[in-house]
Enzyme design. Structure first.
Site, mmCIF file in Angstrom:
data_model
loop_
_atom_site.group_PDB
_atom_site.id
_atom_site.type_symbol
_atom_site.label_atom_id
_atom_site.label_comp_id
_atom_site.label_asym_id
_atom_site.label_seq_id
_atom_site.Cartn_x
_atom_site.Cartn_y
_atom_site.Cartn_z
ATOM 1 C CG ASP A 215 -1.979 -0.911 1.235
ATOM 2 O OD1 ASP A 215 -2.201 -1.712 -0.019
ATOM 3 O OD2 ASP A 215 -2.938 -1.047 2.103
ATOM 4 C CG ASP A 217 -1.670 4.077 3.209
ATOM 5 O OD1 ASP A 217 -1.089 2.744 3.256
ATOM 6 O OD2 ASP A 217 -2.992 4.272 3.346
ATOM 7 C CD1 TRP A 277 -10.687 -0.498 2.523
ATOM 8 C CD2 TRP A 277 -12.195 -1.504 3.496
ATOM 9 N NE1 TRP A 277 -10.244 -0.873 3.897
ATOM 10 C CE2 TRP A 277 -11.481 -1.582 4.252
ATOM 11 C CE3 TRP A 277 -13.464 -2.312 4.004
ATOM 12 C CZ2 TRP A 277 -11.235 -2.261 5.569
ATOM 13 C CZ3 TRP A 277 -13.618 -2.890 5.078
ATOM 14 C CH2 TRP A 277 -12.391 -2.989 5.846
ATOM 15 C CD GLU A 280 -8.119 -6.146 -0.905
ATOM 16 O OE1 GLU A 280 -9.194 -6.152 -0.475
ATOM 17 O OE2 GLU A 280 -7.182 -5.674 -0.350
ATOM 18 C CG ASP A 281 -6.788 -7.967 2.960
ATOM 19 O OD1 ASP A 281 -7.955 -8.279 2.810
ATOM 20 O OD2 ASP A 281 -6.647 -7.187 3.997
ATOM 21 C CG MET A 307 -1.689 3.594 6.974
ATOM 22 S SD MET A 307 -3.303 3.168 7.178
ATOM 23 C CE MET A 307 -4.286 4.746 7.846
ATOM 24 C CG HIS A 310 -5.868 7.828 4.214
ATOM 25 N ND1 HIS A 310 -6.916 7.250 3.672
ATOM 26 C CD2 HIS A 310 -5.075 6.855 4.457
ATOM 27 C CE1 HIS A 310 -6.785 5.949 3.608
ATOM 28 N NE2 HIS A 310 -5.614 5.597 4.198
ATOM 29 N NE ARG A 312 -14.516 3.946 4.369
ATOM 30 C CZ ARG A 312 -14.031 2.701 4.676
ATOM 31 N NH1 ARG A 312 -13.324 2.219 3.469
ATOM 32 N NH2 ARG A 312 -13.908 2.428 5.764
HETATM 33 N N1 UDH Z 1 -5.553 3.090 -3.037
HETATM 34 C C1 UDH Z 1 -5.261 4.469 -3.693
HETATM 35 N N2 UDH Z 1 -6.378 5.441 -3.918
HETATM 36 C C2 UDH Z 1 -7.578 4.932 -3.767
HETATM 37 C C3 UDH Z 1 -7.765 3.785 -3.033
HETATM 38 C C4 UDH Z 1 -6.757 3.005 -2.488
HETATM 39 O O1 UDH Z 1 -4.138 4.765 -4.035
HETATM 40 O O2 UDH Z 1 -8.511 5.874 -3.883
HETATM 41 C C5 UDH Z 1 -4.378 2.335 -2.677
HETATM 42 C C6 UDH Z 1 -3.305 3.046 -1.659
HETATM 43 O O3 UDH Z 1 -2.062 2.134 -2.143
HETATM 44 C C7 UDH Z 1 -3.803 2.364 -0.264
HETATM 45 C C8 UDH Z 1 -4.180 0.934 -0.930
HETATM 46 O O4 UDH Z 1 -4.989 1.199 -2.057
HETATM 47 O O5 UDH Z 1 -2.926 2.333 0.784
HETATM 48 C C9 UDH Z 1 -5.375 0.389 0.058
HETATM 49 O O6 UDH Z 1 -6.469 0.953 0.239
HETATM 50 P P1 UDH Z 1 -7.456 0.832 1.202
HETATM 51 O O7 UDH Z 1 -8.452 2.111 1.385
HETATM 52 O O8 UDH Z 1 -8.132 -0.241 1.118
HETATM 53 O O9 UDH Z 1 -6.859 0.984 2.684
HETATM 54 P P2 UDH Z 1 -6.389 2.030 3.490
HETATM 55 O O10 UDH Z 1 -5.828 1.341 4.758
HETATM 56 O O11 UDH Z 1 -7.886 3.075 4.123
HETATM 57 O O12 UDH Z 1 -5.314 2.973 3.071
HETATM 58 C C10 UDH Z 1 -8.493 2.156 4.550
HETATM 59 C C11 UDH Z 1 -9.940 3.089 4.871
HETATM 60 C C12 UDH Z 1 -9.531 4.238 5.807
HETATM 61 C C13 UDH Z 1 -10.621 5.065 6.485
HETATM 62 C C14 UDH Z 1 -10.236 5.931 7.495
HETATM 63 C C15 UDH Z 1 -11.223 6.451 8.169
HETATM 64 N N3 UDH Z 1 -10.631 7.443 9.043
HETATM 65 C C1 NGS Z 2 -10.812 -6.620 7.675
HETATM 66 C C2 NGS Z 2 -11.045 -6.551 6.099
HETATM 67 C C3 NGS Z 2 -9.771 -6.595 5.149
HETATM 68 C C4 NGS Z 2 -8.854 -5.440 6.004
HETATM 69 C C5 NGS Z 2 -8.677 -5.432 7.382
HETATM 70 C C6 NGS Z 2 -8.159 -4.256 7.892
HETATM 71 O O1 NGS Z 2 -12.061 -6.740 8.221
HETATM 72 O O2 NGS Z 2 -9.824 -6.376 3.889
HETATM 73 O O3 NGS Z 2 -9.993 -5.382 7.791
HETATM 74 O O4 NGS Z 2 -8.797 -3.099 7.517
HETATM 75 N N1 NGS Z 2 -11.524 -7.934 5.452
HETATM 76 C C7 NGS Z 2 -13.093 -7.781 5.365
HETATM 77 O O5 NGS Z 2 -13.763 -6.598 5.446
HETATM 78 C C8 NGS Z 2 -13.830 -9.012 4.926
HETATM 79 S S1 NGS Z 2 -8.204 -1.643 7.761
HETATM 80 O O6 NGS Z 2 -8.395 -1.648 9.105
HETATM 81 O O7 NGS Z 2 -6.823 -1.727 7.559
HETATM 82 O O8 NGS Z 2 -8.835 -0.705 6.759
HETATM 83 O O9 NGS Z 2 -7.771 -5.510 5.276
#
Ligand code: UDH
Ligand code: NGS
Length: 364
Positions: A215, A217, A277, A280-281, A307, A310, A312
């Site tokens: 990722d 971030d 979101w 997939e992992d 991390m 940011h 959503r």
């Molecule tokens: N990503 C992008 N752009 C996007 C979406 C995702 O570049 O518009 C990439 C980026 O590398 C990111 C990764 O995909 O680090 C995973 O994105 P994610 O949205 O699944 O995971 P992340 O941990 O955010 O970055 C989770 C939701 C955060 C909500 C926070 C509320 N405070």
């Molecule tokens: C789980 C998600 C995963 C995600 C993890 C951490 O619940 O994809 O949280 O998310 N699985 C499902 O929703 C089935 S996080 O807090 O980093 O946004 O990676």
């Protein structure tokens, strides 16, 4: 009584003969030192097989081929005309890098208060080549690693990633390339499909044998957390600040992970049909488990990472289908993966610090 000069005469003749002989020998060796082909064909033949340093030309031409290969791959290589001195000079063959790099420093300070610029990062990493490629100068890297970042509209995060990761990866003595896979358009984000694209596109650049999926971030807080592959698929972001430096659950495989080519192909790559979101992992974890693989991880201490906070992202809302999908990984994984990947390649840009690949991955 007339003087008897006959003895003197004979001595003089002998001296003159000796002089001629001496001159002849000198001329012989002098001419030989020029290596005139027609005069000394046998010498020329032996020169074809043996350089002056005693290395046979097979070695020399092999090293030339290596340089040529490197040229094709875009790294710096000396340009030499046929017959130029550098052709006959053997290239220093590099020893393999050690299993543990001596350049590592351990825990790192990671913070995101002050923005960084691409110019600054470029200046601070003069050994990074066009497209974000690097290989150690003094030893041959043990693995060739493609680092793949799923991306859309996270330029500030990407700068921090490049700022922290380039120095770390160089200290880890990896041969690597950074590939930012940019989803074109404004349709729902698809992280896993972008990772599949990264796998496929990076292999067009070089024969990578290891793939790190990161990722944008997430920044490691210790350079001993090596971004390479292991005998089992590796989960690298094991201790994230946002989870209180713990794993959120045992099967968690999100954030940063690595897989060898063999491991990746064994699970048919990643799913292409997780839009939005989440999940997939977990699907990737299910794929690995169903093939009898286990997860390798660094210790919680070495695996610490931060991390960049940011909100959503737009067009990446939680996918309501994710729970149903991860319940059926076993049945779907053989037909959905790298073997069914399709996308439209929009552009490939070799930038100073990374290769940016823009793709249209379609929509749900
Ligand atoms: N990503 C992008 N752009 C996007 C979406 C995702 O570049 O518009 C990439 C980026 O590398 C990111 C990764 O995909 O680090 C995973 O994105 P994610 O949205 O699944 O995971 P992340 O941990 O955010 O970055 C989770 C939701 C955060 C909500 C926070 C509320 N405070
Ligand atoms: C789980 C998600 C995963 C995600 C993890 C951490 O619940 O994809 O949280 O998310 N699985 C499902 O929703 C089935 S996080 O807090 O980093 O946004 O990676």
């Amino acid at each position: 009584m007339p003087a008897d000069f006959s003895l003197l005469h004979r001595i003089c003749k002998l001296v003159v003969l000796l002089c001629f002989f001496h001159i002849a020998v000198t001329v012989f060796f002098y001419v030989r030192s020029f290596d005139i082909p027609l005069a000394f064909p046998h010498k020329r033949q032996s020169h074809n097989n043996t350089t002056q340093s005693g290395l046979d030309t097979h070695t020399v031409s092999t090293s030339r081929t290596e340089w040529n290969t490197q040229n094709e791959e875009g790294t710096a290589a000396p340009q030499s005309e046929p017959g130029q001195k550098s052709v006959t000079e053997p290239r220093k063959s590099l020893e393999k890098c050690p299993e543990t790099s001596p350049l590592l420093v351990g825990p790192l300070r990671v913070e995101f208060n002050n923005p960084v610029s691409l110019e600054q990062i470029k200046d601070e990493n003069p050994n990074v080549q066009l497209g974000g490629r690097f290989k150690p100068k003094d030893c041959e890297a043990l693995q060739k690693v493609a680092i793949i970042i799923p991306f859309r509209k996270r330029d500030e995060h990407l700068k921090f990633w490049l700022y922290y990761l380039h120095p770390i990866l160089q200290r880890q003595q990896l041969e690597y390339g950074v590939y930012v896979i940019n989803q074109d358009g404004d349709e729902t984000f698809n992280r896993a499909k972008l990772l599949n694209v990264g796998y496929q596109e990076s292999l067009k650049d070089k024969d990578y044998n290891c793939f790190v999926f990161s990722d944008v971030d997430l920044i490691p807080m210790d350079d001993r957390n090596t971004y390479k592959c292991f005998s089992q698929p590796r989960h690298l972001s094991v201790s994230m600040d946002k989870f209180g430096f713990r794993l959120p659950y045992n099967q968690y495989f999100g954030g940063v992970s690595s897989m060898s080519k063999g491991q990746y192909l064994k699970i048919n790559g990643f799913p292409n049909n997780y839009w939005g979101w989440g999940g997939e992992d977990d699907d990737i974890y299910n794929r690995l488990a169903s093939k009898g693989m286990t997860i390798s991880r660094p210790s919680g201490d070495i695996g610490k990472c931060r991390m960049i906070r940011h909100n959503r992202d737009k067009q990446n809302d939680p996918n309501p289908q994710r729970f149903d999908r991860i319940a059926h990984t076993k049945e779907t994984m053989n037909k959905d993966g790298i073997n069914s990947l399709s996308y439209k390649l929009m552009s490939v840009e070799k930038l100073d610090l990374f290769t940016k690949i823009t793709v249209d991955v379609g929509k749900p």
